[in-house]
Write an enzyme that holds these catalytic residues in place. Structure first.
Site, short mmCIF file in Angstrom:
data_model
loop_
_atom_site.label_atom_id
_atom_site.label_comp_id
_atom_site.label_asym_id
_atom_site.label_seq_id
_atom_site.Cartn_x
_atom_site.Cartn_y
_atom_site.Cartn_z
N HIS A 136 -10.26 -6.02 -2.60
CA HIS A 136 -11.32 -5.71 -1.62
C HIS A 136 -12.43 -4.95 -2.36
CE1 HIS A 136 -9.05 -7.10 1.81
NE2 HIS A 136 -8.02 -6.35 1.46
N GLU A 177 -6.19 -10.63 -1.61
CA GLU A 177 -7.03 -10.40 -0.42
C GLU A 177 -8.50 -10.26 -0.79
OE1 GLU A 177 -5.52 -7.17 2.02
OE2 GLU A 177 -3.44 -7.69 1.63
N ASN A 224 2.26 -5.10 -3.27
CA ASN A 224 0.86 -5.44 -3.00
C ASN A 224 0.07 -4.17 -2.67
OD1 ASN A 224 -1.08 -7.68 -2.44
ND2 ASN A 224 -1.04 -6.89 -0.33
N GLU A 271 0.80 -1.24 0.00
CA GLU A 271 0.00 0.00 0.00
C GLU A 271 0.83 1.28 0.00
OE1 GLU A 271 -2.77 -0.45 3.27
OE2 GLU A 271 -3.78 -2.13 2.31
N ASP A 328 -12.28 -10.03 -1.12
CA ASP A 328 -13.56 -10.14 -0.41
C ASP A 328 -14.52 -9.16 -1.06
OD1 ASP A 328 -12.63 -7.77 0.83
OD2 ASP A 328 -12.40 -8.70 2.80
C1 XIL Z 1 -6.39 -6.42 8.20
C2 XIL Z 1 -6.76 -7.62 9.06
O1 XIL Z 1 -7.67 -8.42 8.36
C3 XIL Z 1 -7.34 -7.17 10.38
O2 XIL Z 1 -7.53 -8.28 11.26
C4 XIL Z 1 -6.43 -6.15 11.05
O3 XIL Z 1 -7.04 -5.65 12.21
C5 XIL Z 1 -6.12 -5.00 10.10
O4 XIL Z 1 -5.57 -5.52 8.89
N1 XIL Z 1 -4.99 -4.70 3.58
C6 XIL Z 1 -4.00 -5.54 4.04
C7 XIL Z 1 -4.29 -6.44 5.19
O5 XIL Z 1 -2.93 -5.63 3.41
O6 XIL Z 1 -3.14 -6.69 5.95
C8 XIL Z 1 -5.39 -5.90 6.07
O7 XIL Z 1 -5.69 -6.88 7.06
C9 XIL Z 1 -6.59 -5.56 5.24
C10 XIL Z 1 -6.28 -4.49 4.23
#
Ligand code: XIL
Length: 352
Positions: free
Chosen positions: A238, A267, A202, A161, A269
């Protein structure tokens, strides 16, 4: 070679290809009677983020994890605040349990994440360090963590990020004190500590072609030109059904692949404004299918990872007020339309 022999050799050798072969090694029974998503695919690997508190202690969670997935990413256990809460005191115990579990269940591990602006230990964020001190601290962190897991991680999310939405670099402690060169340095340090691990950039909101993904592509191409060891780009994925589906995802993955990079959905969802309705679940299933289909269509898309597989333990409701139900299994571990959609997409592409 027998399955257990293959696994042992893969771990002993630690090369990325060997780790993948280990994850794919399936007994003949599984090939003919697929039980989980992992039995329906040779590429991409199918992964999930793992909550290490539930690993082993929640039997249903652990059974679904091992039945469905051949790739795992620690949701939090490898983050800096987890591994070095107290300066100089390294605690890899939770992550070690996951890595051992993965080995026993023929899963590859994606390491997540080495350089990020979030979930940093308090001693780091509240301390005052000169630029030189901070650079030495980051170098040590990367070296400590990557060497600890050397030979057992398929790929590291080295930098997470780093961009704003407009494609400029995010204002973080790393950019402020080390300058933009922190990114190249992080990749070089990670490579020194584990030359076999694949190294990824990432980020989120990279799915569409636009200023942010343009900037990420320009970054990784410029790193390559400078001889910096970088292998791939992770698209977090996401999404939310209240936003338009990122229609250019397939084309976008393709342009990164054409530029010589592995790509992965890291990641995935798909959240929704609550309450859940059948219609929302159907839209969610389409969004998941779209992301997986885009990955299936690009040869260099090596893995498709969901950010948690069940709604009870998903991060979404804790961060996005009024939203949730973002994963393929419901709060009681029952498969949702999104799960069957993923399964069907894999089955359609299965040619063996
Ligand atoms: C999130 C986790 O799912 C949570 O449990 C934690 O509190 C915060 O981080 N992008 C990422 C992940 O790269 O590491 C994040 O994970 C979600 C967003």
């Amino acid at each position: 070679m027998s399955r257990s022999n293959l696994s042992r050799r893969a771990w002993a050798c630690g090369s990325a290809l060997a780790l993948v072969l280990m994850a794919l090694a399936a007994g003949p029974a599984q090939a003919h009677h697929p039980r989980g998503l992992r039995d329906l695919t040779q590429r991409p690997l199918i992964g999930t983020a793992v909550n290490t508190d539930l690993l082993g202690s929640d039997a249903t969670y652990t059974a679904i994890l091992d039945r469905e997935f051949n790739s795992v990413t620690p949701e939090n256990a490898m983050k800096w605040e987890s591994v070095e809460a107290q300066r100089g005191v390294l605690d890899f115990s939770a992550a070690d349990r996951l890595v051992a579990h993965a080995r026993a269940h023929r899963q590859i591990v994606r390491g997540h994440t080495l350089v990020w602006h979030s979930q940093l230990p308090a001693w780091l964020t509240s301390g005052t360090f000169t630029n030189e001190e901070l650079e030495a601290i980051l170098h040590k962190h990367i070296t400590d963590e990557v060497s600890h897991f050397r030979g057992r991680i398929y790929a590291w999310d080295v930098v997470n990020e780093a961009f704003n939405e407009d494609g400029t670099l995010r204002d973080t402690i790393w950019l402020r004190q080390l300058g933009p060169g922190y990114i190249a340095k992080a990749f070089r340090w990670a490579h020194q500590a584990d030359p076999h691990a694949k190294l990824y950039y990432n980020d989120y909101n990279l799915e569409s072609i636009g200023p942010k993904s343009d900037a990420a592509l320009a970054l990784v191409q410029s790193l390559r030109r400078q001889g910096v060891p970088i292998d791939g780009v992770g698209f977090q994925g996401h999404l939310g059904i209240q936003y338009p589906y990122p229609d250019t995802l397939g084309e976008n993955l393709e342009r990164f692949a054409a530029a010589g990079f592995d790509v992965a959905i890291t990641e995935a969802d798909v959240r929704m404004p609550l309450p859940v309705t059948d219609e929302k679940l159907a839209t969610q299933a389409d969004y998941f299918t779209g992301m997986l289909e885009s990955c299936l269509a690009v040869r260099r898309c090596v893995s498709f990872t969901v950010w948690g597989f069940d709604d009870r333990h998903s991060w979404v409701p804790t961060v996005f007020a009024g939203e949730g139900a973002a994963t393929p299994f419901d709060e009681n571990y029952r498969p949702k339309p999104a799960y069957f959609a993923l399964r069907n997409a894999l089955a359609r592409h299965r040619h063996w």
